[in-house]
Design an enzyme around this catalytic site. Structure first.
Site, short mmCIF file in Angstrom:
data_model
loop_
_atom_site.label_atom_id
_atom_site.label_comp_id
_atom_site.label_asym_id
_atom_site.label_seq_id
_atom_site.Cartn_x
_atom_site.Cartn_y
_atom_site.Cartn_z
N HIS A 58 25.72 -3.86 3.58
CA HIS A 58 25.59 -5.61 4.94
C HIS A 58 26.08 -5.37 5.71
CE1 HIS A 58 22.14 -6.12 1.06
NE2 HIS A 58 22.62 -4.75 0.85
N GLU A 60 27.69 -8.50 6.49
CA GLU A 60 28.57 -9.04 6.12
C GLU A 60 29.74 -8.38 5.06
OE1 GLU A 60 24.86 -11.78 4.62
OE2 GLU A 60 25.25 -9.59 5.28
N CYS A 88 22.73 -12.23 0.84
CA CYS A 88 22.62 -12.05 -0.65
C CYS A 88 23.49 -12.59 -1.66
CB CYS A 88 21.65 -10.46 -0.62
SG CYS A 88 23.24 -9.56 -0.33
N CYS A 91 27.05 -10.25 -0.93
CA CYS A 91 27.63 -10.51 0.41
C CYS A 91 28.23 -12.08 0.05
CB CYS A 91 26.09 -10.23 1.51
SG CYS A 91 25.49 -8.98 1.73
#
Length: 151
Positions: A58, A60, A88, A91
């Site tokens: 992801h 992040e 999410c 993260c």
């Protein structure tokens, strides 16, 4: 946030190792920028799950990894993460564990958001670290990028 939008839209991120651009595949266009305590850009990330086949890739997480490599430490206290979509659960947990001081995000994510929509991991009083959180920054612009991708 405009820089994070640029990363999301162009699909090019800078790596901590050599600051070269890495093109992204057909990943969901989420961009992240990690800023140091002085406001200087340390690292960027864009979703790379499709590109790398890594479910943890992801925006992040990639920005955190690159900043940690650049700084030579995992504690990123004093740093700010700016991301185009509400983090999410994975993260948000990584941001807490990295000791990020501030999280700024654009579009809210009612299905998986963990910064106030579905859960609020970032401000959970049971955890040992809680960053400041600012949501909905340039929400219209960041949401438009995501809507266009899913069309």
């Amino acid at each position: 946030m405009r820089r994070a939008l640029e990363v999301a839209v162009t699909g090019a991120v800078t790596t901590a190792a050599d600051d070269t651009a890495v093109p992204a595949a057909d990943d969901i266009p989420v961009g992240a920028v990690l800023l140091g305590p002085d406001g200087a850009e340390l690292a960027t990330g864009r979703n790379e799950r499709e590109l790398t086949g890594d479910p943890t890739a992801h925006a992040e997480v990639l920005a955190l990894r690159r900043a940690a490599t650049r700084l030579g430490r995992w504690r990123l206290d004093g740093c700010t993460l700016v991301v185009t979509l509400e983090p999410c659960t994975m993260c948000a947990g990584a941001l807490v564990l990295a000791r990020i001081s501030t999280v700024v995000f654009g579009a809210w994510e009612p299905k998986t958001g963990a910064a106030g929509s579905l859960w609020d991991v970032l401000r959970d009083r049971r955890l040992n670290h809680r960053p400041e959180v600012y949501g909905g920054v340039l929400e219209t612009e960041t949401a438009a990028v995501l809507r266009a991708f899913f069309r």
